[in-house]
Scaffold this motif. Structure first.
Motif, mmCIF file in Angstrom:
data_model
loop_
_atom_site.group_PDB
_atom_site.id
_atom_site.type_symbol
_atom_site.label_atom_id
_atom_site.label_comp_id
_atom_site.label_asym_id
_atom_site.label_seq_id
_atom_site.Cartn_x
_atom_site.Cartn_y
_atom_site.Cartn_z
ATOM 1 N N THR A 175 1.998 -12.247 4.591
ATOM 2 C CA THR A 175 2.761 -11.978 5.575
ATOM 3 C C THR A 175 4.177 -10.895 5.785
ATOM 4 O O THR A 175 4.211 -9.903 6.812
ATOM 5 C CB THR A 175 2.150 -12.060 7.406
ATOM 6 O OG1 THR A 175 0.524 -13.110 7.254
ATOM 7 C CG2 THR A 175 2.219 -12.519 8.770
ATOM 8 N N LEU B 279 1.823 -7.509 3.565
ATOM 9 C CA LEU B 279 0.871 -6.666 2.756
ATOM 10 C C LEU B 279 -0.657 -7.525 3.574
ATOM 11 O O LEU B 279 -0.222 -8.811 4.089
ATOM 12 C CB LEU B 279 1.118 -7.185 1.462
ATOM 13 C CG LEU B 279 2.145 -6.350 1.221
ATOM 14 C CD1 LEU B 279 2.367 -7.450 0.058
ATOM 15 C CD2 LEU B 279 1.822 -5.255 1.079
ATOM 16 N N THR B 280 -1.485 -7.669 2.574
ATOM 17 C CA THR B 280 -2.746 -9.002 2.958
ATOM 18 C C THR B 280 -3.515 -8.379 1.535
ATOM 19 O O THR B 280 -3.080 -7.271 0.598
ATOM 20 C CB THR B 280 -3.929 -7.723 3.852
ATOM 21 O OG1 THR B 280 -4.317 -5.874 3.105
ATOM 22 C CG2 THR B 280 -2.752 -7.055 4.635
ATOM 23 N N GLN B 281 -4.706 -9.010 1.610
ATOM 24 C CA GLN B 281 -4.958 -9.334 0.066
ATOM 25 C C GLN B 281 -5.179 -8.006 -0.852
ATOM 26 O O GLN B 281 -5.377 -7.637 -2.324
ATOM 27 C CB GLN B 281 -5.866 -10.153 -0.274
ATOM 28 C CG GLN B 281 -6.307 -10.478 -1.438
ATOM 29 C CD GLN B 281 -7.386 -11.671 -1.777
ATOM 30 O OE1 GLN B 281 -6.536 -12.930 -1.167
ATOM 31 N NE2 GLN B 281 -8.292 -11.881 -1.915
ATOM 32 N N ALA B 282 -6.000 -6.947 0.044
ATOM 33 C CA ALA B 282 -6.250 -6.250 0.148
ATOM 34 C C ALA B 282 -5.843 -4.967 -0.565
ATOM 35 O O ALA B 282 -5.877 -4.036 -1.002
ATOM 36 C CB ALA B 282 -7.110 -5.675 0.984
ATOM 37 N N THR B 283 -4.823 -4.537 0.051
ATOM 38 C CA THR B 283 -3.277 -3.561 0.066
ATOM 39 C C THR B 283 -2.087 -4.196 -0.823
ATOM 40 O O THR B 283 -1.775 -3.071 -1.620
ATOM 41 C CB THR B 283 -2.307 -3.377 1.449
ATOM 42 O OG1 THR B 283 -1.921 -4.571 1.854
ATOM 43 C CG2 THR B 283 -3.571 -3.133 2.079
ATOM 44 N N ALA B 284 -2.123 -4.980 -0.890
ATOM 45 C CA ALA B 284 -0.968 -5.663 -2.122
ATOM 46 C C ALA B 284 -1.527 -5.102 -3.443
ATOM 47 O O ALA B 284 -2.566 -5.490 -4.474
ATOM 48 C CB ALA B 284 -1.204 -7.579 -2.027
ATOM 49 N N THR B 285 -0.688 -5.020 -4.395
ATOM 50 C CA THR B 285 -0.448 -4.836 -5.672
ATOM 51 C C THR B 285 -0.499 -6.167 -6.927
ATOM 52 O O THR B 285 -0.666 -7.084 -6.500
ATOM 53 C CB THR B 285 -0.049 -3.652 -6.545
ATOM 54 O OG1 THR B 285 1.272 -4.466 -6.825
ATOM 55 C CG2 THR B 285 0.607 -2.789 -5.987
ATOM 56 N N GLN C 129 2.646 -7.588 -6.666
ATOM 57 C CA GLN C 129 2.719 -8.206 -5.881
ATOM 58 C C GLN C 129 2.308 -9.802 -5.149
ATOM 59 O O GLN C 129 2.843 -10.527 -4.844
ATOM 60 C CB GLN C 129 2.616 -7.142 -4.134
ATOM 61 C CG GLN C 129 3.931 -5.629 -4.511
ATOM 62 C CD GLN C 129 3.095 -4.892 -3.420
ATOM 63 O OE1 GLN C 129 1.793 -4.677 -2.845
ATOM 64 N NE2 GLN C 129 4.433 -3.602 -2.298
#
Length: 453
Positions: free
Chosen positions: A399, A403-409, A412
């Motif tokens: 947070t 980021l979110t788990q879906a958007t994080a590489t 990251q």
């Protein structure tokens, strides 16, 4: 072997089981989490696999803890202890053999990683159940194979043999295979299977030479009476204030010890430390285990087992603080050395201290069942605490980075896990504070009252 000179055949055979089952302690408990972290990277929920591993460890310990008193009662029936020990040992062995197949599965393919991860967790839980269940009966055999005066020495030497045997040799074989260029997944398949074979083969001296010296006759209605008597045993423990306070303090401090053992490599992996460097550091722990166990034997004969267990608690409290600030490989080596100084000694002397407190040696299985439930229920708390704290901190870090788990590489996510993991390790210090407080402040007063009476 000169180290075993002066020990009886039964004592030596009993100690050799530590040689046998220690392969599980180092290979499954410390190498398997690294493989699981690799599998987890290919799943849809890769954030803080440290939390998932902690929950799996807690689940296994919860099952054993709930069963421990009942298993202890059954182990006190004449002729039953060896059979039950053998059954649980075989569950552990077969689970290790099953783990040998996991690295050969195509877990990098879409949708396969989740199933492989579930298989690894399931077999890990089963192997832990087998290991813990067999150890319950193994511990209760201590009162059968030796005298009260020799318990500290025999118990600690057992841990020492485990370090130079099962903890060192399989790990060394794994490292040599990796060093000569054998593919990592092949190394993992081999070593998991080898662990099961090692565990089985070196259990034979225990199976052949150690016998139940005392027990309750198996008569009609005996099982029901024994189970109904569990409440009476619990009342008996409560009446011995020294035993009750000791078990409560043990509940907390041994939880800290077991949590560090189970979570150390997954923690190092979260920080991005090199797996080979961590394995070499763990090899150092095993190689130093025997010398420090021998040192604990000598110092306990001079200062007493109670003082040496207290020293071990202090070492582990410092280890938690040091681990929080760890970020490089050389610090992992220092952490490993600190653990090596006291890991075997604190566990061995805790076992023998309780063995000497048992008022009725014929019911050692029943009493060790309660000893085991305190140890195993505590092992639910530590990994769960680490899992919750590291999971919360990972979500907060996501947070904070927007980021979110879906958007994080993947990179990251690795950074988030590395930032969250130290807080999980530091949380173990709370457990040591409670256990240490009971051990250092409350237990001495209870022991003084008992000796006065």
């Amino acid at each position: 072997m000169k180290l075993l000179k002066g020990y009886s055949k039964q004592e030596t055979s009993w100690m050799m089981y530590d040689w046998a089952n220690s392969a599980h302690s180092v290979i499954v408990v410390t190498i398997l989490p690294i493989f699981y972290n690799t599998v987890a990277e290919y799943t849809g929920d890769a954030v803080s696999s440290m939390s998932t591993w902690g929950y799996a460890t807690s689940a296994a310990m919860a099952i054993v803890a709930l069963l421990a008193p009942v298993l202890g009662v059954f182990g006190d029936f004449e002729g039953w202890r060896k059979k039950l020990f053998t059954g649980f040992m075989l569950v552990g062995v077969v689970s290790c053999l099953g783990l040998a197949a996991a690295p050969a599965l195509p877990f990098t393919q879409p949708g396969v990683a989740e199933r492989v991860g579930l298989l690894v967790l399931s077999l890990y839980i089963l192997s832990t159940l087998g290991f813990a269940g067999a150890n319950l009966y193994y511990d209760s055999f201590l009162t059968d194979v030796t005298t009260e005066e020799r318990m500290d020495q025999v118990s600690t030497m057992g841990y020492g043999l485990g370090y130079i045997g099962g903890s060192t040799i399989p790990l060394l074989i794994f490292l040599i295979m990796n060093a000569v260029g054998v593919p990592m997944l092949t190394c993992l398949s081999f070593i998991f299977g080898f662990t099961g074979v090692w565990w089985l083969v070196f259990s034979f001296p225990m199976l052949k030479n150690v016998h139940q010296a005392s027990g309750v006759p198996r008569e009609k209605g005996a099982v029901g009476r024994a189970l109904r008597g569990l409440g009476g045993t619990l009342k008996e423990i409560a009446a011995h204030k020294d035993m009750l306070v000791y078990l409560l303090s043990y509940f907390f401090y041994i939880d800290g010890v077991n949590t560090i053992i189970h979570m150390s490599t997954t923690y190092g992996d979260m920080l991005g430390l090199d797996s080979t460097a961590m394995m070499l550091a763990l090899l150092m722990v095993q190689m130093l285990g025997l010398p420090f166990c021998l040192l604990y034997i000598r110092l306990s004969s001079r200062f007493g087992a109670r003082a040496m267990v207290g020293f071990g608690i202090g070492v582990y409290m410092f280890t938690c603080v040091f681990g929080f600030f760890m970020h490089s490989a050389w610090q992992f080596w220092v952490l490993a050395f600190l653990v090596a100084t006291s890991q075997g000694g604190i566990q061995a002397l805790s076992r023998s201290m309780f063995g000497k407190m048992i008022p009725d040696k014929k019911r050692s299985g029943e009493f060790f069942g309660f000893y085991d439930i305190f140890g195993k229920f505590s092992a639910i708390m530590g990994p769960s605490l680490v899992g919750v704290v590291s999971g919360v901190m990972a979500r907060r870090e996501l947070t904070a980075r927007g980021l979110t788990q879906a958007t994080a590489t993947a990179e990251q996510i690795a950074q988030v896990n590395a930032a969250a993991a130290p807080w999980g390790i530091l949380s173990i210090l709370l457990i040591f504070f409670v256990g240490g407080g009971l051990y250092f402040l409350v237990l001495p007063r209870c022991l003084n009252k008992e000796s006065a009476n």
